[in-house]
Design an enzyme around this catalytic site. Sequence first.
Site, PDB file in Angstrom:
ATOM      1  N   TYR A   1      -8.005  -5.526   9.343  1.00 32.55           N
ATOM      2  CA  TYR A   1      -6.910  -4.566   9.172  1.00 32.55           C
ATOM      3  C   TYR A   1      -6.577  -3.882  10.498  1.00 32.55           C
ATOM      4  O   TYR A   1      -5.404  -3.617  10.783  1.00 32.55           O
ATOM      5  CB  TYR A   1      -7.288  -3.516   8.117  1.00 32.55           C
TER       6      TYR A   1
ATOM      7  N   CYS B   1      -6.915  -7.310  -3.893  1.00 30.96           N
ATOM      8  CA  CYS B   1      -7.562  -6.367  -2.975  1.00 30.96           C
ATOM      9  C   CYS B   1      -9.007  -6.756  -2.701  1.00 30.96           C
ATOM     10  O   CYS B   1      -9.800  -6.917  -3.631  1.00 30.96           O
ATOM     11  CB  CYS B   1      -7.498  -4.965  -3.590  1.00 30.96           C
TER      12      CYS B   1
END
Length: 342
Positions: A175, A44
């Site tokens: 994203y 992450c």
Amino acid sequence: MGYVSPGREYTRDSRYLTTRITADGREGLPVEAGRYRLVVSRACPWASRAVIVRRLLGLEEALPMAVAGPTHDDRSWTFDLDPGGRDPVLGIERLQEAYLARDPGYDRGVTVPAVVDVPTGRVVTNDFARITLDMSTEWTAYHRAGAPDLYPRALRPEIDAVNEVVYEEVNNGVYRAGFAGSQEAYASAYERLFARLDLLGERLAASRYLVGDTITEADVRLFTTLVRFDAVYHGHFKCNRRKLSESPVLWAYARDLFQTPGFGDTVDFEHIKRHYFLVHDDINPTGIVPAGPDLSNWLVPHRRETLGGRPFGDGTPPAPVRPEEAVPPDHNPLPSRPHTLR
């Protein structure tokens, strides 16, 4: 597990647990060595910020770290890397358990990084943007000798301004492109992302670091996106105007940081690839994880030292990574290859 909403642009759920851990406990809980556990996944980018800052500041003893596996389902990150599939300190299989211990009705994202209060087993905060700033400003009693000042007071307004733009258009921008639910949403995110990368390239052409002449929080935040770019975002998220390795200034800047102790030695490319290509099954329904890219080019000399700058300011590099926290050699080119750090 779906990430794309058809016909819509991607919007990140930013409802975080914002309890703070401060030196005097004024906004929640007090800083206390060994009391808390930093839960991360090396996959992450938001958690990787905390891993880097913790290492640069030398907080390994004061703030122990738990590493979750690279994949998760719609419930939670899991501790499948640990013997028996349980974190040895918290005694839990899923990070979700620590969230529910704080709030049995918790209905938001079970995200990393998260800081857990070990005595109660409850999550204190998952406010990733605040966690690293508080490491720099509230945990100073436990910084190592020679720790760099990643958030110097005189530069904070400029760092904050850079961070805001980088978050909106780069960190979260990839994203918005990857999880876009329409062609129009994707096109908008794509254009914003590369317009900002062009501007960052111009800024960094004459300056070794984003703000001032030393590494700051701003560099940490940009790095965690850049280091994932060619391995994941270029193909998986369709951010394919060009690769990072085809952008001379940003590529040299990213290699400079990667080759700096505390940055590249925390990166696990295998975890990164497995997370994105396995978890985002609505984007990659086959579950095939790419074999590439070749990672050896991360060790090519960057020549950024010609711009001046002092990576750690008046401080020093961190000590070598502890064996129990080292990234496996086949997941990262650094441990098994000689290289020069400047």
